[in-house]
Design a protein around this motif. Sequence first.
Motif, mmCIF file in Angstrom:
data_model
loop_
_atom_site.group_PDB
_atom_site.id
_atom_site.type_symbol
_atom_site.label_atom_id
_atom_site.label_comp_id
_atom_site.label_asym_id
_atom_site.label_seq_id
_atom_site.Cartn_x
_atom_site.Cartn_y
_atom_site.Cartn_z
ATOM 1 N N ALA A 228 -11.054 1.175 2.008
ATOM 2 C CA ALA A 228 -9.528 1.032 2.459
ATOM 3 C C ALA A 228 -8.936 1.536 1.418
ATOM 4 C CB ALA A 228 -9.125 -0.594 2.481
ATOM 5 N N GLU A 229 -7.817 2.248 2.045
ATOM 6 C CA GLU A 229 -6.963 3.062 1.097
ATOM 7 C C GLU A 229 -6.102 2.069 0.302
ATOM 8 O OE1 GLU A 229 -3.286 6.232 1.913
ATOM 9 O OE2 GLU A 229 -5.286 6.312 3.490
ATOM 10 N N ALA A 230 -5.946 2.448 -1.171
ATOM 11 C CA ALA A 230 -5.293 1.450 -1.970
ATOM 12 C C ALA A 230 -3.867 2.122 -2.060
ATOM 13 C CB ALA A 230 -5.982 1.623 -3.464
ATOM 14 N N PRO A 231 -2.852 1.098 -2.166
ATOM 15 C CA PRO A 231 -1.552 1.620 -2.294
ATOM 16 C C PRO A 231 -1.593 2.451 -3.419
ATOM 17 C CG PRO A 231 -1.821 -0.764 -2.823
ATOM 18 C CD PRO A 231 -2.918 -0.269 -2.156
ATOM 19 N N SER A 232 -0.632 3.232 -3.542
ATOM 20 C CA SER A 232 -0.346 4.201 -4.969
ATOM 21 C C SER A 232 0.754 3.863 -5.850
ATOM 22 C CB SER A 232 -0.421 5.736 -4.244
ATOM 23 O OG SER A 232 0.694 5.957 -3.394
ATOM 24 N N GLY A 233 1.734 3.108 -5.128
ATOM 25 C CA GLY A 233 2.819 2.646 -5.850
ATOM 26 C C GLY A 233 2.521 1.228 -6.946
ATOM 27 N N ARG A 234 3.568 1.130 -7.703
ATOM 28 C CA ARG A 234 3.410 -0.140 -8.716
ATOM 29 C C ARG A 234 3.305 -1.288 -7.730
ATOM 30 N NH1 ARG A 234 4.574 1.013 -14.003
ATOM 31 N NH2 ARG A 234 5.335 -0.982 -14.250
ATOM 32 N N PHE A 235 4.316 -1.204 -6.575
ATOM 33 C CA PHE A 235 4.273 -2.428 -5.940
ATOM 34 C C PHE A 235 3.881 -2.037 -4.368
ATOM 35 C CE2 PHE A 235 7.269 -3.450 -9.561
ATOM 36 C CZ PHE A 235 6.622 -4.743 -9.716
ATOM 37 N N MET A 236 3.562 -2.880 -3.558
ATOM 38 C CA MET A 236 3.180 -2.602 -1.927
ATOM 39 C C MET A 236 4.536 -1.866 -1.566
ATOM 40 S SD MET A 236 0.089 -3.059 -1.413
ATOM 41 C CE MET A 236 0.255 -3.622 0.334
ATOM 42 N N THR A 237 5.610 -2.186 -1.872
ATOM 43 C CA THR A 237 6.860 -1.780 -1.319
ATOM 44 C C THR A 237 7.115 -0.447 -1.951
ATOM 45 O OG1 THR A 237 8.093 -3.264 -2.847
ATOM 46 C CG2 THR A 237 7.825 -3.968 -0.590
ATOM 47 N N ASP A 238 6.698 -0.021 -2.978
ATOM 48 C CA ASP A 238 7.043 1.373 -3.636
ATOM 49 C C ASP A 238 6.653 2.535 -2.735
ATOM 50 O OD1 ASP A 238 7.958 0.245 -5.958
ATOM 51 O OD2 ASP A 238 6.488 0.746 -7.166
ATOM 52 N N LYS A 239 7.352 3.470 -2.419
ATOM 53 C CA LYS A 239 7.100 4.492 -1.543
ATOM 54 C C LYS A 239 6.352 5.589 -2.710
ATOM 55 C CE LYS A 239 9.171 3.796 2.484
ATOM 56 N NZ LYS A 239 9.140 2.475 2.327
ATOM 57 N N PRO A 240 5.301 5.897 -2.335
ATOM 58 C CA PRO A 240 4.401 6.958 -3.045
ATOM 59 C C PRO A 240 5.180 8.115 -2.997
ATOM 60 C CG PRO A 240 3.472 6.521 -1.014
ATOM 61 C CD PRO A 240 4.403 5.548 -1.030
ATOM 62 N N ARG A 241 5.397 8.992 -3.961
ATOM 63 C CA ARG A 241 6.298 10.223 -4.256
ATOM 64 C C ARG A 241 5.403 11.468 -3.747
ATOM 65 N NH1 ARG A 241 8.882 9.806 -10.172
ATOM 66 N NH2 ARG A 241 9.807 7.616 -9.824
#
Length: 320
Positions: A307-320
């Motif tokens: 599964a793809e891991a979220p790249s932000g610090r929090f789930m709600t952070d948008k990756p840059r």
Amino acid sequence: MHLLGIDEVIFGASDLQTCRQFFLDWGLSLHSESAQELVFTSLNGCRVVVAHSDKPGLATGVEPDPTLREVVWGVANTADLERVRQALQHQPGYVDQGGRVGCTDPTGLAVRVQVTQKHAVTLACAKTNTWGERHRVDQASPAYDRATPIEVGHVVFFVTDLAATSAFYQEHLGFVVSDRYPSRGCFLRCAPEGGHHNLFLLQLPQPRAGLNHVAFTVRDVHEVFGGGLHMSRCGWDTELGPGRHPISSAIFWYFVSPAGALVEYYTDEDELTEAWQPREFTPGPTVFAEWAIKGGIDGHTRRQKDAEAPSGRFMTDKPR
Ligand SMILES: [Fe+2]
């Protein structure tokens, strides 16, 4: 008189170095080693032996190695061991090794009994808050970096004659039926009071004899997850898990073992008494697992494997 549980299991295998690393990662302590044999212990002194397939005196397996060659059950004292000696002495393959007596079960597996070498352990376990019952107050719930199994809680075998094999354990060793898949499987516990099963026997539509898995009891659900994540980080393969069994209610995680078949971390199985009435089930995937993750969880991302891991610090952070 009833058996107390599994005191020792003896695997036969040829790749002892891989088995050595696997069971160290699994969380057992290496008690002794030689070119012929590895001896591990769990927290309560239950022994896990991996013997080289060529080791003299090793009991004959019910299938080619790697597999489980021998299961050693414990009794409380020498008087109970004498009762077992009387009960088994006319059985096929009877052996009296002094402190250890045994025979072969109808599937051909070496069954042994000894005065238990395990010892009581007191361990801190997770307390759970439920509606109306607050057992954990001002205290965070534990998380585990890895597991340290308490004991071998149960073993599971494919058998060629389910009726004969389950009758053997009931009539000669005092096992009690907990639940059944009629004509297909039988869950047995050592004594009327105890965990849901110490032995599960399975008969396939095309019967064959063999090991299905060896299960290690851990403290709580968090140790199942922490242990499984550690094994994943070490590169070992999940067969199925984490998940939960409807029958026994246990939380589980199965790994492929270099010592043969599968090993399982499990916890929180049903505790039964004489009042328990055995149930009957029809085999099927949802009867085996209420839910389960195929392929496991990646130890690094802590997400379902691939599964793809979220790249932000929090789930709600948008990756840059
Ligand atoms: Fe199991």
